[in-house]
Design an enzyme around this catalytic site. Structure first.
Site, short mmCIF file in Angstrom:
data_model
loop_
_atom_site.label_atom_id
_atom_site.label_comp_id
_atom_site.label_asym_id
_atom_site.label_seq_id
_atom_site.Cartn_x
_atom_site.Cartn_y
_atom_site.Cartn_z
N PRO A 88 -12.86 9.27 -12.85
CA PRO A 88 -13.46 8.61 -11.69
C PRO A 88 -14.93 8.99 -11.51
CG PRO A 88 -11.83 10.24 -11.02
CD PRO A 88 -11.74 10.13 -12.49
N GLU A 115 -6.91 17.93 -12.57
CA GLU A 115 -8.29 17.82 -12.05
C GLU A 115 -9.28 17.46 -13.15
OE1 GLU A 115 -6.73 17.96 -8.70
OE2 GLU A 115 -8.92 17.89 -8.78
N ARG A 158 -9.56 -7.66 -27.12
CA ARG A 158 -9.51 -9.12 -26.97
C ARG A 158 -10.82 -9.77 -27.41
NH1 ARG A 158 -11.96 -11.23 -22.47
NH2 ARG A 158 -10.63 -13.07 -22.47
N ASP A 173 -15.38 -16.33 -20.17
CA ASP A 173 -14.77 -15.37 -19.25
C ASP A 173 -15.63 -15.15 -18.02
OD1 ASP A 173 -12.57 -14.68 -20.63
OD2 ASP A 173 -13.42 -12.92 -21.58
N1 JAB Z 1 -11.10 5.67 -12.17
C1 JAB Z 1 -10.68 6.27 -13.33
S1 JAB Z 1 -11.22 5.76 -14.81
C2 JAB Z 1 -9.76 7.40 -13.30
C3 JAB Z 1 -9.34 8.17 -14.36
C4 JAB Z 1 -8.49 9.11 -13.79
N2 JAB Z 1 -8.44 8.87 -12.48
O1 JAB Z 1 -9.21 7.82 -12.16
#
Ligand code: JAB
Length: 243
Positions: A88, A115, A158, A173
């Site tokens: 994330p 984590e 793809r 797309d």
């Molecule tokens: N948003 C992503 S890529 C992610 C990986 C692990 N947790 O959220």
């Protein structure tokens, strides 16, 4: 393209062998190998994580295990590889990223859990001049990187030549021209009192193209004005601007 995935849950990646992706593997367009990270543990408990330095909740994935796993997997094939770490905290994964990665001979995905992975694993790879991308598929937190890998692998594969039956599909797309795709319709002509827009039944290809472009501009302006703002100066013609 060769794709390797390192994970503590190999079963999570089973969908990669289904449907379109499975056919791409069967056609030899993609080689896929999934590796269990625990294969590189050395203790009886096969521990892959430990408490975080500095305290705090959760556990961090151990660098020793990841370092040995990446070294071993990279050594399986001499093709140059891009290492991808879903997180994330990563840069956004976009259609442009997927398009760029189609040029890679090999992608090695490192699926973190808990984590995350000790930062020194990425730092060590980078200092060895290995390409490493820490990327996010969206501003939310998953339990691990595996689901993100499913998303990214599908988005990339793809686009590979020979995978989609009709290559034009990828060119039309959403995001391929910087805009969201407009609405699509098929038979019947009227369904629950709702009719297909007449222009789409007119056979006038110029009018149909203009209508589709206007709907894409309209939808993008309503739902993703940020995409419109990011378009290059010459992306919109006079007819677009008149819309
Ligand atoms: N948003 C992503 S890529 C992610 C990986 C692990 N947790 O959220």
């Amino acid at each position: 393209m060769r794709i390797d995935v390192i994970t503590i849950f190999p079963g999570y990646l089973a969908p990669l062998r289904e449907a379109l992706l499975g056919r791409a593997i069967g056609a030899g367009l993609v080689d896929l190998a999934v590796h269990d990270l625990r294969s590189w543990t050395r203790d009886v408990h096969q521990a892959v994580d430990d408490s975080p330095y500095g305290g705090g909740p959760g556990m961090v994935m151990r660098p020793q295990v990841w370092g040995e796993a990446l070294d071993a997997v990279l050594a399986l094939d001499e093709r140059p590889a891009r290492i991808v770490v879903p997180t994330p905290a990563g840069r956004p994964f976009t259609q442009a990223t997927a398009q760029a990665w189609t040029g890679e001979e090999r992608l090695v995905f490192a699926c973190g859990r808990y984590e995350g992975i000790d930062q020194r694993v990425v730092d060590d790879a980078r200092r060895r001049d290995l390409p490493v991308d820490e990327v996010s598929i969206g501003d939310y937190v998953l339990v691990g990187g595996e689901v993100a890998v499913l998303v990214m692998v599908e988005a990339v594969v793809r686009l590979l030549p020979g995978v989609l039956g009709n290559p034009a599909s990828a060119q039309q797309d959403s995001f391929s021209d910087g805009l969201l795709e407009g609405p699509a319709y098929t038979r019947p002509e009227v369904w629950r009192g709702l009719a297909v827009p007449e222009v789409l039944r007119s056979g006038n290809h110029a009018k149909i193209a203009r209508w589709r472009r206007d709907r894409a501009l309209e939808r993008t302006a309503q739902r993703r004005p940020d995409l419109l703002a990011a378009l290059p100066e010459d992306a919109l013609d006079d007819a677009d601007r008149a819309f």
